[in-house]
Design a protein around this motif. Structure first.
Motif, PDB file in Angstrom:
ATOM      1  N   ASN A  91       0.704  -1.254   0.022  1.00 42.04           N
ATOM      2  CA  ASN A  91       0.028   0.066   0.072  1.00 42.04           C
ATOM      3  C   ASN A  91       1.101   1.397  -0.038  1.00 42.04           C
ATOM      4  O   ASN A  91       1.953   1.359   0.617  1.00 42.04           O
ATOM      5  CB  ASN A  91      -0.871  -0.106   1.270  1.00 42.04           C
ATOM      6  N   GLY A  92       0.455   2.340  -0.737  1.00 38.61           N
ATOM      7  CA  GLY A  92       1.077   3.483  -0.531  1.00 38.61           C
ATOM      8  C   GLY A  92       0.397   4.015   0.960  1.00 38.61           C
ATOM      9  O   GLY A  92      -0.816   3.702   1.333  1.00 38.61           O
ATOM     10  N   CYS A  98      -7.647   2.598  -0.130  1.00 41.14           N
ATOM     11  CA  CYS A  98      -7.352   1.340   0.409  1.00 41.14           C
ATOM     12  C   CYS A  98      -6.263   1.525   1.579  1.00 41.14           C
ATOM     13  O   CYS A  98      -4.777   1.323   1.169  1.00 41.14           O
ATOM     14  CB  CYS A  98      -6.926   0.318  -0.566  1.00 41.14           C
ATOM     15  N   ASN A  99      -6.759   2.035   2.741  1.00 41.75           N
ATOM     16  CA  ASN A  99      -5.476   2.409   3.764  1.00 41.75           C
ATOM     17  C   ASN A  99      -4.563   1.276   4.111  1.00 41.75           C
ATOM     18  O   ASN A  99      -5.084   0.118   4.036  1.00 41.75           O
ATOM     19  CB  ASN A  99      -6.040   2.990   4.813  1.00 41.75           C
ATOM     20  N   PHE A 139       4.041  -7.997   3.582  1.00 37.54           N
ATOM     21  CA  PHE A 139       3.347  -6.733   3.810  1.00 37.54           C
ATOM     22  C   PHE A 139       4.244  -5.664   3.849  1.00 37.54           C
ATOM     23  O   PHE A 139       5.040  -5.500   4.447  1.00 37.54           O
ATOM     24  CB  PHE A 139       2.463  -6.586   5.106  1.00 37.54           C
ATOM     25  N   LEU A 140       3.921  -4.640   3.012  1.00 38.30           N
ATOM     26  CA  LEU A 140       4.809  -3.556   2.637  1.00 38.30           C
ATOM     27  C   LEU A 140       4.102  -2.254   2.241  1.00 38.30           C
ATOM     28  O   LEU A 140       3.031  -2.246   1.494  1.00 38.30           O
ATOM     29  CB  LEU A 140       5.441  -3.854   1.274  1.00 38.30           C
ATOM     30  N   VAL A 149       0.482   3.259  -6.613  1.00 31.06           N
ATOM     31  CA  VAL A 149       1.937   3.453  -5.858  1.00 31.06           C
ATOM     32  C   VAL A 149       2.840   3.710  -7.112  1.00 31.06           C
ATOM     33  O   VAL A 149       3.645   4.504  -7.017  1.00 31.06           O
ATOM     34  CB  VAL A 149       2.188   2.090  -5.089  1.00 31.06           C
ATOM     35  N   PRO A 150       2.972   2.847  -8.189  1.00 31.32           N
ATOM     36  CA  PRO A 150       3.930   3.025  -9.364  1.00 31.32           C
ATOM     37  C   PRO A 150       3.946   4.602 -10.129  1.00 31.32           C
ATOM     38  O   PRO A 150       4.594   5.063 -10.270  1.00 31.32           O
ATOM     39  CB  PRO A 150       3.433   1.976 -10.537  1.00 31.32           C
TER      40      PRO A 150
END
Length: 170
Positions: A91-92, A98-99, A139-140, A149-150
């Motif tokens: 996740n960002g 989507c926290n 999980f990152l 994110v990209p």
């Protein structure tokens, strides 16, 4: 910040937390994706028939006809993990759709053995986010990135994918 919400998670039950968005957040600029995905050569390469409409980030037709099949993806993830596959959930950390806390709780609810503590990962000698591993599940988070994110953090995202695919440390 995680500790602030931990008591709420246990009180409400993370598996029952379901948030719905009425629309896509207006902060997403999808003009590059729209232009590229609607090019004739790209549609042909993706085997998209000419009778189908052009791609758009939001589709009322899709939204109105979408039927939820699974209340949770827990069983699907457990099946994949049972096959020995590795999984990356990322996740960002500024994603408002989507926290990262909800996804962290989801990963924890898979009940895999914790194999690392929650720790930072680096990109270009700077903290790029945090990660924790639970067996074959990583999980990152990506620091400062939003939902795409990209798009928000291309360098760290590419490094994250490379590290995951090569099974090398973050």
């Amino acid at each position: 910040m995680e500790n602030i919400f931990r008591s709420y998670r246990h009180h409400l039950g993370a598996a029952r937390l379901v948030l719905e968005l009425d629309s896509v957040p207006p902060c997403i600029n999808s003009s590059a994706q729209t232009s590229w995905l609607n090019r004739g050569d790209v549609r042909k390469a993706l085997h998209i028939p000419d009778i189908l409409p052009l791609w758009d980030i939001c589709s009322d037709e899709v939204g109105e006809n979408y039927k939820s099949v699974y209340r949770t993806m827990n069983d699907i993830y457990l099946k994949l993990l049972g096959l020995g596959l590795r999984v990356l959930v990322y996740n960002g950390d500024t994603d408002m759709a989507c926290n990262f806390l909800g996804d962290k709780w989801f990963v924890e609810l898979l009940n895999q053995n914790k194999t690392t503590e929650y720790k930072p990962w680096l990109y270009d000698h700077q903290i790029a986010g945090f990660y924790q591993q639970f067996g074959n599940v990583t999980f990152l988070t990506v620091k400062g990135a939003g939902h795409m994110v990209p798009q928000w953090a291309p360098g760290p995202a590419f490094y994250m994918f490379q590290s995951f695919l090569a099974n090398t440390p973050y």
